[in-house]
Design a protein around this motif. Structure first.
Motif, PDB file in Angstrom:
ATOM      1  N   TRP A  65       0.832  -1.204   0.000  1.00  0.00           N
ATOM      2  CA  TRP A  65       0.000   0.000   0.000  1.00  0.00           C
ATOM      3  C   TRP A  65       0.869   1.258   0.000  1.00  0.00           C
ATOM      4  O   TRP A  65       0.442   2.300  -0.457  1.00  0.00           O
ATOM      5  CB  TRP A  65      -0.887   0.026   1.254  1.00  0.00           C
ATOM      6  CG  TRP A  65      -1.670  -1.222   1.463  1.00  0.00           C
ATOM      7  CD1 TRP A  65      -2.692  -1.686   0.683  1.00  0.00           C
ATOM      8  CD2 TRP A  65      -1.508  -2.171   2.519  1.00  0.00           C
ATOM      9  NE1 TRP A  65      -3.174  -2.868   1.196  1.00  0.00           N
ATOM     10  CE2 TRP A  65      -2.465  -3.192   2.326  1.00  0.00           C
ATOM     11  CE3 TRP A  65      -0.651  -2.270   3.618  1.00  0.00           C
ATOM     12  CZ2 TRP A  65      -2.589  -4.288   3.179  1.00  0.00           C
ATOM     13  CZ3 TRP A  65      -0.754  -3.356   4.468  1.00  0.00           C
ATOM     14  CH2 TRP A  65      -1.724  -4.343   4.247  1.00  0.00           C
ATOM     15  N   THR A  66       2.083   1.119   0.530  1.00  0.00           N
ATOM     16  CA  THR A  66       2.991   2.261   0.659  1.00  0.00           C
ATOM     17  C   THR A  66       4.291   1.927  -0.060  1.00  0.00           C
ATOM     18  O   THR A  66       5.141   1.222   0.504  1.00  0.00           O
ATOM     19  CB  THR A  66       3.268   2.564   2.146  1.00  0.00           C
ATOM     20  OG1 THR A  66       2.016   2.749   2.830  1.00  0.00           O
ATOM     21  CG2 THR A  66       4.134   3.800   2.297  1.00  0.00           C
ATOM     22  N   PRO A  67       4.459   2.359  -1.296  1.00  0.00           N
ATOM     23  CA  PRO A  67       5.649   2.000  -2.072  1.00  0.00           C
ATOM     24  C   PRO A  67       6.943   2.330  -1.319  1.00  0.00           C
ATOM     25  O   PRO A  67       7.105   3.414  -0.762  1.00  0.00           O
ATOM     26  CB  PRO A  67       5.513   2.845  -3.339  1.00  0.00           C
ATOM     27  CG  PRO A  67       4.037   3.050  -3.483  1.00  0.00           C
ATOM     28  CD  PRO A  67       3.525   3.187  -2.077  1.00  0.00           C
ATOM     29  N   GLY A  68       7.828   1.350  -1.292  1.00  0.00           N
ATOM     30  CA  GLY A  68       9.125   1.539  -0.658  1.00  0.00           C
ATOM     31  C   GLY A  68       9.162   1.252   0.822  1.00  0.00           C
ATOM     32  O   GLY A  68      10.252   1.158   1.410  1.00  0.00           O
ATOM     33  N   ALA A  69       8.005   1.129   1.455  1.00  0.00           N
ATOM     34  CA  ALA A  69       7.981   0.852   2.894  1.00  0.00           C
ATOM     35  C   ALA A  69       8.292  -0.619   3.148  1.00  0.00           C
ATOM     36  O   ALA A  69       7.968  -1.481   2.331  1.00  0.00           O
ATOM     37  CB  ALA A  69       6.613   1.197   3.480  1.00  0.00           C
TER      38      ALA A  69
END
Length: 443
Positions: A65-69
């Motif tokens: 849902w949160t790119p790069g997280a």
């Protein structure tokens, strides 16, 4: 999303590798293991989740849902012991998939209402070879992931038929090359494999620490000869000596307070394994576990002394090597409190509980903040076909895992990880220490 759908999936997976007595036989990287892996991949594909397989055969279903997280990882293992139970490991994976589905829907609803995306992404894992029934040591996939075992060495491990891990994974199409996800935290739910929760009428256990474990690799070297033609006085029977070692391992627990130490020999192989040949070599593995490292060390020292005496008595050689040493692991206090909060919100009875068995969470707890939860086991039975947990207890555990996963992707436990987590986890012992040889020269 419903409990009924989860239970249908669980009972379907239990038909894969099913045994006549309601157990399963899905040892690592067998055809039956492949079928459960294919099912896992199909579940993820049906939900539009990315699937990765790493270089030791671990499988990941990723929800981003949160790119790069980084990812909160939840799951367990789908492999089983020979003639094992259908709940051990598989429950945690299937509950993980359904918990991820619930969290995914909840995130979608929150985003639609204008909320920010979660702080962390979520992934469900099926660890390779947790059981160690076919390939030793156990907890292999998660230990390689955590950097506790060397991947190339584990890929070269052979089963009793001489097949390597790499060959077995390649044969079923699951020797992967995908990148491992960056992980921020881990949560696992598992059957207790004990009787405490059942006796106390509680739905959930929050695991606070694991027992100290020490295994001994024991090789008894005698001399091959004819069972009918060799005089008894001229024999150097490795199996007779090994049988005495097995009894020593069992009886050493009697030197300590009741239940302070558990020990066993669960695997034994002999050569040449012919009915008319005196055994020349026996290989066995002894397992010692206690809440006290000192008790395990005392038991080990006692065994080495007594094994040396057996070697002298039979004029043979016995080699003993330490391996798979696991220090006590303390799980983060914040994770225990999080589990207790989720249980209270769900109206579930809970207590803190230790684990005598090893789990993938023991490896993961060395590198990220980790939550381990138990649900009841009927009669405390595990690693056999009679293993059983009720549908109601499985659903309650799914609810708890869903709640914990939701809290963790939104930053619970992980934000406060470090000093407390690092202080609570004891350093790892050596994977292999020195050998002890007793008795006459090798034959």
């Amino acid at each position: 999303m419903s409990a009924e759908t989860f239970l249908a999936d669980f009972h379907h997976v239990a038909t894969i590798g099913a045994t006549p007595a309601s157990g399963v036989d899905r040892q690592a990287a067998t055809a039956e293991d492949k079928q459960t892996r294919d099912w896992f991949a199909g579940f993820a594909a049906d939900h539009g989740w990315e699937v990765r397989v790493d270089g030791i055969g671990n499988m990941f279903a990723l929800l981003e849902w949160t790119p790069g997280a980084p990812y909160v990882l939840i799951g367990s293992h789908l492999d089983s012991q020979p003639l094992g139970g259908r709940f051990d490991g598989a429950y945690g994976v299937i509950a993980g998939l359904h918990a991820a589905e619930r969290v995914d829907l909840r995130v979608a609803e929150a985003l639609q209402a204008g909320a920010d995306a979660p702080r962390h992404n979520l992934a469900v894992v099926n660890w390779f070879n947790e059981e160690g029934g076919r390939f030793a040591p156990s907890i292999m996939g998660s230990s390689v992931f955590a950097g506790l075992m060397d991947e190339s060495r584990m890929l070269a491990v052979k089963d009793l038929a001489g097949t390597t891990v790499a060959e077995a994974l390649e044969a079923i199409g699951y020797l992967g090359t995908d990148a491992r996800p960056e992980v921020a935290g881990y949560a696992e739910i598992h059957i207790e494999q004990g009787r405490i929760l059942e006796r106390e009428g509680l739905a959930l256990g929050a695991v606070d620490y694991s027992w100290y474990t020490q295994k001994l690799d024991i090789e008894v070297l005698g001399e091959q000869s004819h069972t009918g033609a060799t005089a008894m006085a001229d024999r150097h029977d490795a199996l007779v000596a090994a049988s005495k070692v097995v009894l020593l391992v069992h009886d050493v627990t009697g030197k300590f307070e009741e239940e302070a130490l558990v020990s066993s020999v669960g695997q034994l192989t002999l050569e040449p394994n012919s009915p008319i040949v005196v055994a020349r070599r026996v290989h066995l593995v002894a397992d010692l576990r206690s809440a006290s490292p000192e008790i395990v060390r005392q038991a080990r020292a006692s065994l080495l002394e007594d094994i040396a005496a057996i070697a002298r008595e039979h004029d043979i050689r016995i080699n003993v090597n330490d391996f798979d040493i696991r220090d006590i692991q303390y799980y983060p206090e914040d994770g225990l409190e999080l589990t207790e909060k989720v249980a209270a919100n769900l109206g579930l009875g809970i207590r803190r509980i230790r684990t005598m068995a090893g789990h993938d969470s023991v490896a993961m707890n060395r590198i990220v903040p980790t939550v381990m939860m138990f649900i009841p086991s009927v009669d405390g039975v595990s690693h056999c076909e009679r293993e059983f947990t009720t549908d109601a207890d499985m659903v309650a555990g799914l609810d708890a895992l869903s709640g914990v996963a939701w809290e963790m992707v939104n930053g619970a436990l992980i934000g406060a990880e470090s000093a407390e987590h690092d202080a609570g986890v004891l350093a790892s012992g050596p994977a292999v220490s020195g050998a002890v040889a007793a008795g006459a020269g090798a034959r």
